[in-house]
Write an enzyme that holds these catalytic residues in place. Structure first.
Site, mmCIF file in Angstrom:
data_model
loop_
_atom_site.group_PDB
_atom_site.id
_atom_site.type_symbol
_atom_site.label_atom_id
_atom_site.label_comp_id
_atom_site.label_asym_id
_atom_site.label_seq_id
_atom_site.Cartn_x
_atom_site.Cartn_y
_atom_site.Cartn_z
ATOM 1 N N CYS A 13 -36.877 -51.852 -67.649
ATOM 2 C CA CYS A 13 -37.586 -52.160 -66.402
ATOM 3 C C CYS A 13 -39.063 -52.432 -66.666
ATOM 4 O O CYS A 13 -39.646 -53.350 -66.094
ATOM 5 C CB CYS A 13 -37.438 -51.026 -65.398
ATOM 6 S SG CYS A 13 -35.740 -50.746 -64.853
ATOM 7 N N ALA A 14 -39.663 -51.638 -67.537
ATOM 8 C CA ALA A 14 -41.069 -51.833 -67.876
ATOM 9 C C ALA A 14 -41.276 -53.183 -68.550
ATOM 10 O O ALA A 14 -42.211 -53.927 -68.212
ATOM 11 C CB ALA A 14 -41.552 -50.701 -68.780
#
Length: 172
Positions: free
Chosen positions: A61-62
């Site tokens: 996600c990052a």
């Protein structure tokens, strides 16, 4: 039949109203990290790239948020947001640490309005209650022109296809 994705190879059902290409994008208001509210979906004077992720506190996600921050936010005539279940304060900390300045990071923690109205809510398994990894492009008329549910929640989306669809929608 429910919409499915996978988590590490295992089927996972998604809950909510499935929004697909050709549908009107539901209008949802969500908080940013400073608790001010942003409305997404619906018709707008700009195309919208709406990226749903389970949590900013995971490596995939990052990485996804950083890539869209660097690439999609440069598209003229478009806006970009990332929606997760993370608390607004955690999202703010993430943005500060990672240098995310070119897109809005929004939280769906209050009532899961985005996830249930767009059909991205994970209905079962260890990530139940979070959003699946899904990318939507919404044109200026408020119509979804692109949608990708990643095959596995742990996989990155097809950045090239999403960016191409976003550029096309922004140029119209």
């Amino acid at each position: 039949m429910p919409t499915l994705t996978k988590l590490k190879g295992n089927d996972v059902a998604l809950y909510g109203n499935q929004v697909n290409v050709g549908d009107k994008a539901p209008i949802i208001t969500l908080p940013k990290s400073d608790l001010s509210e942003v409305t997404i979906g619906g018709a707008s004077n700009k195309a919208q790239l709406i990226v749903a992720v389970p949590s900013l506190d995971t490596p995939v996600c990052a990485m996804e948020t950083t890539k869209f921050n660097n690439q999609a936010a440069a598209v003229e005539g478009g806006t970009v947001c990332v929606v997760s279940m993370d608390l607004p304060f955690a999202a703010g900390r993430f943005c500060s640490t990672e240098g995310i300045e070119n897109l809005a990071v929004l939280s769906d923690f209050r009532d899961k309005a985005f996830s249930t109205n767009y059909g991205t809510l994970i209905a079962e398994g260890p990530l139940r209650g979070l959003s699946a990894r899904v990318v939507f492009v919404v044109n200026k008329e408020g119509v979804v022109t692109y949608k990708e549910i990643t095959e596995d929640i742990t996989s990155e989306p097809n950045y090239e296809a999403a960016l191409e669809a976003f550029k096309k929608a922004a140029a119209e």
